[in-house]
Design an enzyme around this catalytic site. Structure first.
Site, PDB file in Angstrom:
ATOM      1  N   ARG A   1      -0.815   9.901   1.835  1.00 28.09           N
ATOM      2  CA  ARG A   1      -2.211  10.266   1.564  1.00 28.09           C
ATOM      3  C   ARG A   1      -2.440  11.771   1.475  1.00 28.09           C
ATOM      4  O   ARG A   1      -3.212  12.230   0.629  1.00 28.09           O
ATOM      5  CB  ARG A   1      -3.105   9.724   2.684  1.00 28.09           C
TER       6      ARG A   1
ATOM      7  N   HIS B   1      -8.850  10.827   2.939  1.00 31.02           N
ATOM      8  CA  HIS B   1      -8.439   9.776   2.003  1.00 31.02           C
ATOM      9  C   HIS B   1      -8.585  10.336   0.598  1.00 31.02           C
ATOM     10  O   HIS B   1      -9.610  10.925   0.262  1.00 31.02           O
ATOM     11  CB  HIS B   1      -9.307   8.533   2.180  1.00 31.02           C
TER      12      HIS B   1
ATOM     13  N   HIS C   1     -11.366  10.595   6.514  1.00 28.06           N
ATOM     14  CA  HIS C   1     -11.227   9.138   6.618  1.00 28.06           C
ATOM     15  C   HIS C   1     -10.754   8.664   7.991  1.00 28.06           C
ATOM     16  O   HIS C   1     -11.175   7.619   8.471  1.00 28.06           O
ATOM     17  CB  HIS C   1     -10.233   8.684   5.546  1.00 28.06           C
TER      18      HIS C   1
ATOM     19  N   ARG D   1      -1.397   9.330   8.923  1.00 26.82           N
ATOM     20  CA  ARG D   1      -1.321   7.885   9.201  1.00 26.82           C
ATOM     21  C   ARG D   1      -0.885   7.113   7.963  1.00 26.82           C
ATOM     22  O   ARG D   1      -1.356   7.359   6.860  1.00 26.82           O
ATOM     23  CB  ARG D   1      -2.695   7.380   9.640  1.00 26.82           C
TER      24      ARG D   1
ATOM     25  N   GLU E   1       0.838  -1.201   0.000  1.00 21.74           N
ATOM     26  CA  GLU E   1       0.000   0.000   0.000  1.00 21.74           C
ATOM     27  C   GLU E   1       0.870   1.248   0.000  1.00 21.74           C
ATOM     28  O   GLU E   1       2.084   1.176   0.234  1.00 21.74           O
ATOM     29  CB  GLU E   1      -0.951  -0.002   1.210  1.00 21.74           C
TER      30      GLU E   1
HETATM   31  C1  LIG Z   1     -14.018   2.507   4.860  1.00 29.78           C
HETATM   32  C2  LIG Z   1     -12.842   2.372   5.794  1.00 29.78           C
HETATM   33  C3  LIG Z   1     -11.763   1.554   5.432  1.00 29.78           C
HETATM   34  C4  LIG Z   1     -10.673   1.407   6.290  1.00 29.78           C
HETATM   35  N1  LIG Z   1      -9.662   0.550   5.948  1.00 29.78           N
HETATM   36  C5  LIG Z   1      -8.663   0.327   6.836  1.00 29.78           C
HETATM   37  C6  LIG Z   1      -7.663  -0.664   6.577  1.00 29.78           C
HETATM   38  O1  LIG Z   1      -7.697  -1.346   5.576  1.00 29.78           O
HETATM   39  N2  LIG Z   1      -6.682  -0.827   7.502  1.00 29.78           N
HETATM   40  C7  LIG Z   1      -6.603  -0.096   8.646  1.00 29.78           C
HETATM   41  O2  LIG Z   1      -5.683  -0.297   9.442  1.00 29.78           O
HETATM   42  N3  LIG Z   1      -7.557   0.837   8.917  1.00 29.78           N
HETATM   43  C8  LIG Z   1      -8.571   1.050   8.050  1.00 29.78           C
HETATM   44  N4  LIG Z   1      -9.526   1.981   8.338  1.00 29.78           N
HETATM   45  C9  LIG Z   1      -9.473   2.659   9.633  1.00 29.78           C
HETATM   46  C10 LIG Z   1      -9.884   1.666  10.708  1.00 29.78           C
HETATM   47  O3  LIG Z   1     -10.916   0.846  10.197  1.00 29.78           O
HETATM   48  C11 LIG Z   1     -10.374   2.356  11.970  1.00 29.78           C
HETATM   49  O4  LIG Z   1      -9.430   3.293  12.399  1.00 29.78           O
HETATM   50  C12 LIG Z   1     -10.563   1.322  13.074  1.00 29.78           C
HETATM   51  O5  LIG Z   1     -11.383   0.285  12.607  1.00 29.78           O
HETATM   52  C13 LIG Z   1     -11.184   1.960  14.297  1.00 29.78           C
HETATM   53  O6  LIG Z   1     -11.459   0.922  15.199  1.00 29.78           O
HETATM   54  P1  LIG Z   1     -12.042   1.267  16.617  1.00 29.78           P
HETATM   55  O7  LIG Z   1     -12.212  -0.033  17.334  1.00 29.78           O
HETATM   56  O8  LIG Z   1     -11.243   2.305  17.260  1.00 29.78           O
HETATM   57  O9  LIG Z   1     -13.492   1.913  16.319  1.00 29.78           O
HETATM   58  P2  LIG Z   1     -14.753   1.346  15.552  1.00 29.78           P
HETATM   59  O10 LIG Z   1     -14.469   0.114  14.798  1.00 29.78           O
HETATM   60  O11 LIG Z   1     -15.342   2.488  14.800  1.00 29.78           O
HETATM   61  O12 LIG Z   1     -15.723   0.923  16.726  1.00 29.78           O
HETATM   62  C14 LIG Z   1     -16.253   1.870  17.617  1.00 29.78           C
HETATM   63  C15 LIG Z   1     -17.374   1.204  18.393  1.00 29.78           C
HETATM   64  O13 LIG Z   1     -17.737   2.015  19.493  1.00 29.78           O
HETATM   65  C16 LIG Z   1     -19.155   2.020  19.603  1.00 29.78           C
HETATM   66  N5  LIG Z   1     -19.523   3.260  20.298  1.00 29.78           N
HETATM   67  C17 LIG Z   1     -19.293   4.527  19.903  1.00 29.78           C
HETATM   68  N6  LIG Z   1     -19.719   5.392  20.840  1.00 29.78           N
HETATM   69  C18 LIG Z   1     -20.210   4.642  21.853  1.00 29.78           C
HETATM   70  C19 LIG Z   1     -20.785   4.959  23.121  1.00 29.78           C
HETATM   71  N7  LIG Z   1     -20.927   6.235  23.518  1.00 29.78           N
HETATM   72  N8  LIG Z   1     -21.181   3.930  23.918  1.00 29.78           N
HETATM   73  C20 LIG Z   1     -21.053   2.632  23.520  1.00 29.78           C
HETATM   74  N9  LIG Z   1     -20.509   2.285  22.322  1.00 29.78           N
HETATM   75  C21 LIG Z   1     -20.096   3.278  21.520  1.00 29.78           C
HETATM   76  C22 LIG Z   1     -19.647   1.947  18.171  1.00 29.78           C
HETATM   77  O14 LIG Z   1     -20.958   1.456  18.125  1.00 29.78           O
HETATM   78  C23 LIG Z   1     -18.632   0.964  17.567  1.00 29.78           C
HETATM   79  O15 LIG Z   1     -19.051  -0.342  17.747  1.00 29.78           O
HETATM   80  C24 LIG Z   1     -10.633   2.127   7.499  1.00 29.78           C
HETATM   81  C25 LIG Z   1     -11.703   2.944   7.852  1.00 29.78           C
HETATM   82  C26 LIG Z   1     -12.807   3.067   7.017  1.00 29.78           C
HETATM   83  C27 LIG Z   1     -13.957   3.938   7.416  1.00 29.78           C
END
Ligand SMILES: Cc1cc2nc3c(=O)[nH]c(=O)nc-3n(C[C@H](O)[C@H](O)[C@H](O)COP(=O)(O)OP(=O)(O)OC[C@H]3O[C@@H](n4cnc5c(N)ncnc54)[C@H](O)[C@@H]3O)c2cc1C
Length: 491
Positions: A256, A211, A315, A350, A96
């Site tokens: 990016r 992005h 993004h 990032r 990537e």
């Molecule tokens: C389309 C897309 C593609 C991506 N591709 C990649 C990739 O290929 N590789 C990579 O490394 N990163 C990628 N990223 C970035 C990466 O996916 C995210 O940074 C990462 O998944 C975030 O994970 P997280 O667990 O912090 O949050 P999330 O996966 O967003 O989970 C947050 C959770 O918290 C819950 N929540 C929120 N507020 C509350 C609250 N007040 N009380 C209770 N629950 C709550 C939500 O319901 C959710 O379940 C991508 C992002 C996107 C949008």
């Protein structure tokens, strides 16, 4: 992942939606970065991370992260994630943007996040030490003397209070605050607002990643055309068919922020921009990128035969709740993991596929930190009433998007700060507006351009970039000083 790492210690998971049904992880396409190839090393991975971070990535954190990432892949695999394999059984590694080696572990082609969530949710449900409460939204942290005492949530039958001396925030990113974003609309940084209100310090809030290649459609969130497509050789062209990134170091695989600004400028000239995968991938597109191909088809585009219309979109958030190498915030008993946290790893920009790896790596560090942390008396929670809902973000989106997009300046940021400070005083919009306010204030304070933070009025780079720190109280104080008081009152 943190809860699984903490087993057999008892953990209560509060999830706003059914576990695994909401959030960015589910949508992650490209994969998880780790130095596991024969030609690779953690030192090279750390060096690429630091280079993408444009001088702001923390070298010690990058080294710690890159060393631990291969183990995070093994742990995910052991927990049931089925990553794509090469013929010899080794992980199939993708390339990537801005990675000097092929080091992206993926699953189902472009379905990496979906597969990781499937495996982790199944593992969590089978783990006896983990209790899962779905439909519970965290609304307030109870903090006394800068130490966690409990949490107030809104559940299906009304407010609920939980006395605890340890909380891990894992609430994801902020894309729901921007008009053009690839994130779920539900990602509006609620964990950041809760932590900030509890007194936690935020870091690098101004660094928002755009992005370069979201699918240019009117639906929201915008489907993402992963960097992996450019990694396979797809090129960027404008509507005249001219390739415009070939003279830039790294060409289409430059960091990016560089690619996003190049596309932004073409669009500002009134030209549409396309990602052309016809020669590099062609008929194999749907097999290699099934989810992206389906999104293109839904928009009436056949990526094997025609260029894909693209534009930059919010993004990822490099900033967030300031944490140390163990994921600890400035409030005792409060940790943050994943996109909600700012570890300093990503610096000003990032590196692709580093965020899933960072979440997995820091989950282990946080679990160790919690094990070693002293027990404190939780509660009592004296009154919790109806924790106010605070999720109205429609008003925040246009304000923040105009001021804190790909290109920024003092005038627009100043106006946005006045409006956001006013909105943040209304209970219904307090959480999203507070997060937006902290982003705008941090962006105004940083009077130079670095990585994803690009000021048209301060285009120079700083000699020695430093991390920014901000509390919610400081953001309100700046708003009072910067924004015309009439504007604050009127809005
Ligand atoms: C389309 C897309 C593609 C991506 N591709 C990649 C990739 O290929 N590789 C990579 O490394 N990163 C990628 N990223 C970035 C990466 O996916 C995210 O940074 C990462 O998944 C975030 O994970 P997280 O667990 O912090 O949050 P999330 O996966 O967003 O989970 C947050 C959770 O918290 C819950 N929540 C929120 N507020 C509350 C609250 N007040 N009380 C209770 N629950 C709550 C939500 O319901 C959710 O379940 C991508 C992002 C996107 C949008």
């Amino acid at each position: 992942m943190t809860a699984l790492r903490l087993a057999p210690r008892r953990v209560l998971v509060l999830s706003r939606a059914p576990l695994g049904a909401e959030g960015s992880t589910l949508w992650a396409q490209g994969g998880v970065a780790a130095a596991i190839g024969a030609d690779d090393s953690p030192a090279l991975h750390a060096a690429d991370t630091i280079a993408a971070g444009d001088g702001l990535a923390d070298p010690a954190i990058a080294a710690q992260f890159a060393r631990a990432a291969p183990d995070a892949i093994e742990t995910l695999s052991r927990l049931g994630a089925r990553f794509d394999r090469a013929r010899d059984g080794a992980y199939a590694l993708g390339l990537e943007a801005a990675h000097s080696r092929a080091r992206i572990v993926h699953a189902g082609g472009d379905g990496t996040g979906r597969e990781i969530m499937r495996a982790l949710v199944a593992a969590a449900r089978q783990t006896r030490s983990i209790d899962i409460l779905e439909g519970f939204e965290a609304r307030r942290f109870v903090v006394e003397d800068n130490a966690v005492r409990g949490i107030i949530a809104a559940g299906p039958s009304g407010p609920a209070a939980f006395a605890t001396d340890k909380i891990v925030i894992a609430t994801g990113g902020i894309g729901g605050l921007f008009a053009d974003s690839t994130n779920p609309l539900s990602s509006f940084g609620q964990g950041l607002a809760l932590a900030a209100r509890a007194g936690a310090v935020m870091a690098d809030m101004e660094f928002v990643q755009f992005h370069p290649t979201a699918l240019d459609v009117t639906t929201r969130p915008m489907p993402l055309i992963s960097e992996a497509v450019r990694g396979e050789g797809a090129i960027l062209i404008d509507e005249a068919g001219d390739r415009f990134m070939d003279q830039t170091p790294g060409a289409e695989l430059a960091p990016r922020d560089v690619v996003a600004r190049a596309i932004w400028r073409r669009r500002a000239e009134g030209k549409r921009v396309f990602l052309d995968a016809r020669a590099a991938i062609g008929e194999g597109f749907a097999a290699r990128f099934p989810i992206i191909a389906a999104a293109c088809r839904a928009a009436g585009v056949d990526p094997a035969r025609e260029p894909i219309p693209v534009r930059p979109a919010q993004h990822y958030h490099m900033g967030g709740i300031a944490v140390d190498a163990e994921g600890r915030t400035s409030v005792a008993g409060l940790w943050a993991c994943g996109e909600a946290a700012s570890t300093g790893l990503h610096g000003a920009n990032r590196l692709a596929s580093n965020s899933l790896a960072e979440a997995a790596v820091f989950a282990a560090a946080i679990a160790r930190s919690i094990e070693a942390a002293p027990a404190r008396e939780p509660g009592p929670i004296r009154s919790f009433g109806a924790a106010p809902s605070s999720s109205v973000r429609d008003a925040v989106r246009p304000i923040l998007s105009r001021a804190a997009g790909v290109l920024r300046d003092r005038e627009r940021l100043g106006c946005a700060i006045g409006s956001l400070a006013a909105l943040a005083r209304f209970a219904s919009a307090a959480d999203p507006a507070s997060v937006g306010l902290m982003i705008a204030v941090a962006a105004l304070r940083r009077e130079h351009s670095l990585g994803a933070h690009s000021r048209t009025d301060f285009p120079h780079r700083p000699a020695e970039p430093i991390h920014s720190r901000l509390t919610l109280a400081e953001a309100f104080a700046d708003a009072e000083a910067v924004a015309p008081r009439s504007l604050v009152r009127q809005a």
